[in-house]
Design a protein around this motif. Structure first.
Motif, PDB file in Angstrom:
ATOM      1  N   SER A 180       0.833  -1.211   0.000  1.00 20.69           N
ATOM      2  CA  SER A 180       0.000   0.000   0.000  1.00 20.69           C
ATOM      3  C   SER A 180       0.861   1.252   0.000  1.00 20.69           C
ATOM      4  O   SER A 180       0.566   2.221  -0.708  1.00 20.69           O
ATOM      5  CB  SER A 180      -0.932   0.009   1.205  1.00 20.69           C
ATOM      6  OG  SER A 180      -1.800  -1.091   1.159  1.00 20.69           O
ATOM      7  N   LEU A 181       1.936   1.214   0.791  1.00 20.92           N
ATOM      8  CA  LEU A 181       2.823   2.389   0.829  1.00 20.92           C
ATOM      9  C   LEU A 181       3.526   2.596  -0.510  1.00 20.92           C
ATOM     10  O   LEU A 181       3.700   3.733  -0.953  1.00 20.92           O
ATOM     11  CB  LEU A 181       3.841   2.244   1.956  1.00 20.92           C
ATOM     12  CG  LEU A 181       3.273   2.395   3.372  1.00 20.92           C
ATOM     13  CD1 LEU A 181       4.347   2.121   4.411  1.00 20.92           C
ATOM     14  CD2 LEU A 181       2.696   3.781   3.558  1.00 20.92           C
ATOM     15  N   THR A 230       3.952   5.789  -5.486  1.00 15.93           N
ATOM     16  CA  THR A 230       3.881   5.889  -6.944  1.00 15.93           C
ATOM     17  C   THR A 230       2.815   6.885  -7.377  1.00 15.93           C
ATOM     18  O   THR A 230       3.040   7.681  -8.302  1.00 15.93           O
ATOM     19  CB  THR A 230       3.580   4.502  -7.545  1.00 15.93           C
ATOM     20  OG1 THR A 230       4.583   3.585  -7.107  1.00 15.93           O
ATOM     21  CG2 THR A 230       3.565   4.549  -9.056  1.00 15.93           C
ATOM     22  N   GLU A 231       1.677   6.864  -6.716  1.00 14.25           N
ATOM     23  CA  GLU A 231       0.599   7.792  -7.061  1.00 14.25           C
ATOM     24  C   GLU A 231       0.992   9.238  -6.759  1.00 14.25           C
ATOM     25  O   GLU A 231       0.704  10.140  -7.547  1.00 14.25           O
ATOM     26  CB  GLU A 231      -0.688   7.427  -6.312  1.00 14.25           C
ATOM     27  CG  GLU A 231      -1.309   6.136  -6.779  1.00 14.25           C
ATOM     28  CD  GLU A 231      -1.756   6.184  -8.227  1.00 14.25           C
ATOM     29  OE1 GLU A 231      -2.252   7.244  -8.666  1.00 14.25           O
ATOM     30  OE2 GLU A 231      -1.614   5.172  -8.922  1.00 14.25           O
ATOM     31  N   GLU A 249       4.293  14.626 -11.248  1.00 17.62           N
ATOM     32  CA  GLU A 249       4.662  14.685 -12.668  1.00 17.62           C
ATOM     33  C   GLU A 249       3.534  15.287 -13.486  1.00 17.62           C
ATOM     34  O   GLU A 249       3.779  16.044 -14.428  1.00 17.62           O
ATOM     35  CB  GLU A 249       5.013  13.292 -13.173  1.00 17.62           C
ATOM     36  CG  GLU A 249       6.326  12.768 -12.629  1.00 17.62           C
ATOM     37  CD  GLU A 249       6.585  11.326 -13.013  1.00 17.62           C
ATOM     38  OE1 GLU A 249       5.712  10.711 -13.671  1.00 17.62           O
ATOM     39  OE2 GLU A 249       7.653  10.821 -12.653  1.00 17.62           O
ATOM     40  N   ASP A 250       2.290  14.962 -13.139  1.00 17.36           N
ATOM     41  CA  ASP A 250       1.145  15.551 -13.843  1.00 17.36           C
ATOM     42  C   ASP A 250       1.095  17.060 -13.630  1.00 17.36           C
ATOM     43  O   ASP A 250       0.804  17.818 -14.560  1.00 17.36           O
ATOM     44  CB  ASP A 250      -0.166  14.929 -13.371  1.00 17.36           C
ATOM     45  CG  ASP A 250      -0.323  13.486 -13.818  1.00 17.36           C
ATOM     46  OD1 ASP A 250       0.418  13.057 -14.731  1.00 17.36           O
ATOM     47  OD2 ASP A 250      -1.194  12.795 -13.252  1.00 17.36           O
TER      48      ASP A 250
END
Length: 110
Positions: free
Chosen positions: A38-39, A44-45, A51-52
């Motif tokens: 989960s971490l 990553t998110e 980056e977005d």
């Protein structure tokens, strides 16, 4: 204060025993593995969101109008004499000088 005394090792030992009793020692590795996954997904998110944001900022910078380009200046053209047209370039003018020598030799190289 509610959290005074948590720095003592005996309190941490009691907490560990309570966790093992509640969840069982067989489920703890699976629970730790799930928390780790989960971490990693969360990390990553978060990276993808940053980056977005950077891509969005770059696209806004590109979309922002830059300073207007100066108008193109065309050089003045002298008027041609009436009744004369410029001569079209001949085929010899466009062909390189050594191209004529290459075409005059036989294909066999003799």
């Amino acid at each position: 204060d509610m959290f005074t005394g948590w720095e003592r090792p005996s309190h941490w030992l009691v907490l560990g025993v309570v966790v093992v009793v509640l969840f069982g020692y067989k489920k703890l590795p699976d629970a730790a593995r799930s928390v780790g996954r989960s971490l990693r997904i969360f990390k990553t998110e978060i990276k993808g969101m940053s980056e977005d944001d950077a891509a969005r900022a770059a696209s806004k910078a590109e979309a922002a109008p830059a300073a207007p380009a100066p108008p193109a200046v065309t050089p003045p053209v002298s008027p041609a004499e009436p009744g004369t047209a410029p001569a079209p370039p001949s085929a010899e003018d466009e062909r390189p000088a050594n191209a004529a020598a290459k075409h005059d030799t036989p294909a066999g190289g003799e």
